[in-house]
Design an enzyme around this catalytic site. Structure first.
Site, mmCIF file in Angstrom:
data_model
loop_
_atom_site.group_PDB
_atom_site.id
_atom_site.type_symbol
_atom_site.label_atom_id
_atom_site.label_comp_id
_atom_site.label_asym_id
_atom_site.label_seq_id
_atom_site.Cartn_x
_atom_site.Cartn_y
_atom_site.Cartn_z
ATOM 1 C CG HIS A 499 3.297 -15.664 -27.453
ATOM 2 N ND1 HIS A 499 3.921 -15.342 -26.276
ATOM 3 C CD2 HIS A 499 2.281 -14.775 -27.589
ATOM 4 C CE1 HIS A 499 3.304 -14.299 -25.729
ATOM 5 N NE2 HIS A 499 2.310 -13.936 -26.515
ATOM 6 C CD GLU A 500 0.355 -13.944 -30.785
ATOM 7 O OE1 GLU A 500 -0.802 -13.814 -30.337
ATOM 8 O OE2 GLU A 500 1.289 -13.220 -30.427
ATOM 9 C CG HIS A 503 -2.623 -14.823 -26.591
ATOM 10 N ND1 HIS A 503 -2.746 -14.369 -25.302
ATOM 11 C CD2 HIS A 503 -1.480 -14.254 -27.065
ATOM 12 C CE1 HIS A 503 -1.741 -13.561 -25.010
ATOM 13 N NE2 HIS A 503 -0.955 -13.482 -26.062
ATOM 14 C CG HIS A 506 -6.642 -17.581 -21.835
ATOM 15 N ND1 HIS A 506 -5.997 -16.458 -21.366
ATOM 16 C CD2 HIS A 506 -7.409 -18.009 -20.800
ATOM 17 C CE1 HIS A 506 -6.351 -16.228 -20.110
ATOM 18 N NE2 HIS A 506 -7.212 -17.146 -19.746
#
Length: 716
Positions: A499-500, A503, A506
């Site tokens: 998940h991290e 980020h 992104h």
């Protein structure tokens, strides 16, 4: 996984003060030795952590504020007629020093704080807010922006430049630029008070978490923990001056990891009650009065700006669009979630009754008995997975491998750059053509100086106006094992790592023309979308096969265990969804009311209970993921009236995952499409348009309901 991701600090709606203190020449205070005053000479302007001292921060902030105010004053009072170049582009180029100091300080203060940094944070909060107000409430500057906005269709701007002009106008209007001078003064006072209150809340949560650690007298009480976990608890107690005892630290969520395996019920109850009581024990870290004041001042500010309440103000600028639309979404999910949670509790109670346990399932029993249900139903428990989830393999052969297959990028660890803590690792990230894309920092372990939860942050962002590329960090809170022992993760921790890194992608893939749009500079309820999509690769067969290998033998995770993991995919989703929705609805309860409806400090907990009852999510065995008094996301972390963002992003995520599966899964074509349509675009285009560009459809809640087993709650 839920996470708190600090966005670039200058993009926060800084909540400010009325005075700015710059009495001395800051450069003279520390001389030319302050590394923050100039661009770092290290690759990609990577921070010189080994050179930065705590006494460098305030002078750098003061000089940075002074320089930016001078730059803004020159823009606002430029005698030439306003143009895009001399106003909007000039603002985009301003504040370089303040940006550098702010990113470095706030990222370090989250990841590795100390009393001096907390003192600096308290000092800076109202001053930075005053600085923000001095810019956003500058009448001459807004006149230039408004003039350009009125002419926007005749300026010959391309689509991204037009959006930048719209964004600046929107930001200034929402910050109060159209208010009368007396109302601007009121707004500045509210912003000053909120800035200080939010900082107090943050620091209370961190200090209370450490103060609430549970001290255990005997090893027998720790039955169910591994030898390594017990050794770590003994070491923690020794460090705290309790040699011969055991210390169990708390994490920021209500649930605590030891509750999954501890068999000593009285200790489980002590841990849960200590967790639930944080911030409301009547000690120096009590947050009830802080919560009451924050909620009231946010409501007052919203009214001053012309909104019914703080939620209406916040949601206007988000992709969900309105309070009504959000309430309908939550109302659609909550009943099914609670019904499933009650069914899950009944399954656990049946096992407890078979054991003649003699008690009703309570919050402190849930994690342990959920595992017993899982074992009975699917013939496996979480502990069977951990030997196959060794941290280095998860990172290199899982997270990095999936990114390589999707995007063609590669990673090279380097040891020549300084770090702020010895366990932090640093990697060069190379694009498919071999050019440097970014630098990535990986900070996996929990420590008392580190905020709870997991998050991503940027020390340097993509900025074509300054020629910078991203320096990005991921922060987890994994318990550090004893020396010489492997770091074995839970399934949730594996998901969090993926998940991290979503980020991080992104930020690393950002390819915009203006820094205002770089990376995760998107609506708060869209920022979790890319990271939640990236979670899908944690259990994708090719990826799982590549990293899930026994840390001792190297044997692959057995196929039958993989099948059981997949079969149990919807297991305990009633609990997971209910605890999350309870926190989400608390967030809305505090922010969908006016100032006169805000509870007094001694009524905060009663307000919480009444709100959960009103929304139909009060179920004692499943308390909110965060209770009011330690709910950092909403009272200090940038998610006020926005904690719903995770479930809204999951609506988009679940639909996108189905699209990816239908179009071949782990392929460069799919990765390149996601990079081109979403990850590289930041805030340069409307967020829902980006989603439509990728998924080719409007948002649809059904894939989410199916994923969580909420479409048929009575029979699932």
């Amino acid at each position: 996984m839920l996470n708190l991701i600090p966005r670039p600090w200058r993009l926060f709606p800084l909540l400010g003060a009325t005075t700015l203190l710059c009495a001395q020449d800051p450069a003279a205070a520390v001389g030319a030795s302050n590394p923050l005053l100039t661009e770092s000479p290290l690759p990609l302007q990577y921070p010189a952590f080994d050179q930065i001292k705590d006494d460098h921060f305030l002078p750098a902030f003061e000089q940075g504020m002074s320089e930016e105010l001078a730059e803004v004053d020159a823009i606002a009072n430029n005698p030439a007629s306003p143009t895009f170049e001399n106003t909007i582009l000039a603002l985009e180029k301003s504040g370089a020093l303040l940006d550098r100091a702010g990113r470095t300080f706030y990222n370090l203060n989250s990841a590795n704080t100390n009393p001096e940094r907390q003192k600096i944070q308290r000092s800076l909060a109202p001053r930075l807010a005053a600085h923000n107000d001095a810019i956003k409430l500058n009448a001459a500057l807004f006149t230039r922006i408004a003039s350009l906005y009125e002419q926007r269709t005749s300026l010959g701007l391309d689509a991204e430049a037009q959006r930048l002009l719209w964004r600046y106008h929107q930001d200034f209007v929402r910050a109060g630029a159209r208010l009368s001078e007396p109302d601007k003064a009121k707004l500045k006072t509210l912003n000053a008070e909120l800035a200080t209150l939010q900082t107090t809340f943050t620091q209370n949560v961190l200090k209370e978490r450490d103060a609430s650690s549970v001290l255990v007298d005997t090893r027998e009480e720790l039955a169910g923990l591994t030898d390594a976990q017990i050794a770590a608890a003994a070491a923690a107690a020794k460090t705290a001056g309790h040699e011969g005892q055991y210390l169990l630290a708390l994490v920021n969520t209500t649930g605590q990891a030891p509750l999954t395996t501890l068999t000593h019920r009285a200790l489980r109850q002590r841990i849960m009650e200590a967790s639930l009581a944080r911030g409301s024990r009547g000690n120096e870290f009590d947050n009830r009065a802080v919560v009451s004041a924050i909620a009231k001042k946010r409501a007052e500010r919203a009214a001053l700006l012309g909104y019914a309440n703080h939620a209406a103000y916040q949601l206007e600028d988000q992709t969900v669009g309105s309070v009504d639309r959000l309430n309908k979404l939550l109302a659609q999910i909550a009943p099914a979630a609670v019904a499933n949670a009650r069914r899950e509790a009944a399954d656990m109670q049946a096992i407890a009754d078979q054991e003649n346990a003699g008690f009703q399932i309570a919050a402190w029993d849930w994690a342990l008995y959920a595992e017993k249900v899982r074992q009975a139903r699917y013939a496996f428990d979480e502990s069977q997975l951990k030997p196959y989830y060794e941290l280095n393999r998860v990172l290199a052969d899982g997270v990095f491998y999936a990114a390589g297959r999707l995007y063609g990028i590669s990673f090279q660890e380097r040891h020549d750059l300084p770090v702020y803590e010895p366990t932090v690792r640093v990697f060069d990230v190379l694009d498919a053509d071999g050019s440097q894309l970014a630098i990535f920092l990986f900070d996996p372990y929990a420590r008392s100086s580190k905020n709870g939860g997991a998050w991503a942050s940027s020390y340097v962002s993509q900025n074509p106006l300054r020629g910078t590329k991203p320096v990005v960090a991921n922060h987890l809170n994994i318990a550090k094992p004893s020396d010489g022992q492997p770091t074995l993760l839970t399934h949730d921790e594996v998901n969090t790592a993926f998940h991290e890194f979503g980020h991080a992608l992104h930020a690393m893939f950002s390819h915009v023309s203006y820094p205002r749009f770089a990376g995760s500079s998107v609506p708060r309820d869209f920022v979790e979308f890319p990271s939640q999509v990236n979670e899908m690769w944690a259990t994708w067969p090719e990826v799982l096969q590549n990293f899930a290998k026994h840390y001792q033998t190297g044997a692959a995770l057995p196929a039958e265990l993989v099948a059981k993991v997949k079969a149990a995919n919807k297991f305990n989703q009633g609990h997971a969804t209910t605890e999350y929705l309870a926190a989400t609805l608390l967030d809305q309860a505090y922010h969908q009311i006016g100032a006169t409806e805000v509870p007094a400090p001694d009524a905060v907990l009663a307000f919480e209970t009444a709100a959960l009852q009103r929304y139909g999510v009060e179920f004692a065995p499943v308390p909110p993921r965060y209770r009011t008094t330690y709910f950092s996301h909403t009272f200090s972390g940038g998610y006020s009236a926005g904690y719903y963002s995770y479930i809204w992003a999951e609506v988009l995520d679940a639909q996108s995952v189905e699209w990816i599966k239908a179009h071949g899964g782990l392929t460069r074509e799919n990765g390149d499409r996601l990079r081109r349509t979403v990850l590289s675009r930041g805030g340069s285009k409307d967020a829902l348009d980006l989603f439509r560009d990728f998924a080719g459809a409007e948002p649809d809640i059904q894939p989410l309901l199916t994923r969580r087993g909420l479409d048929q709650p009575a029979t699932e």
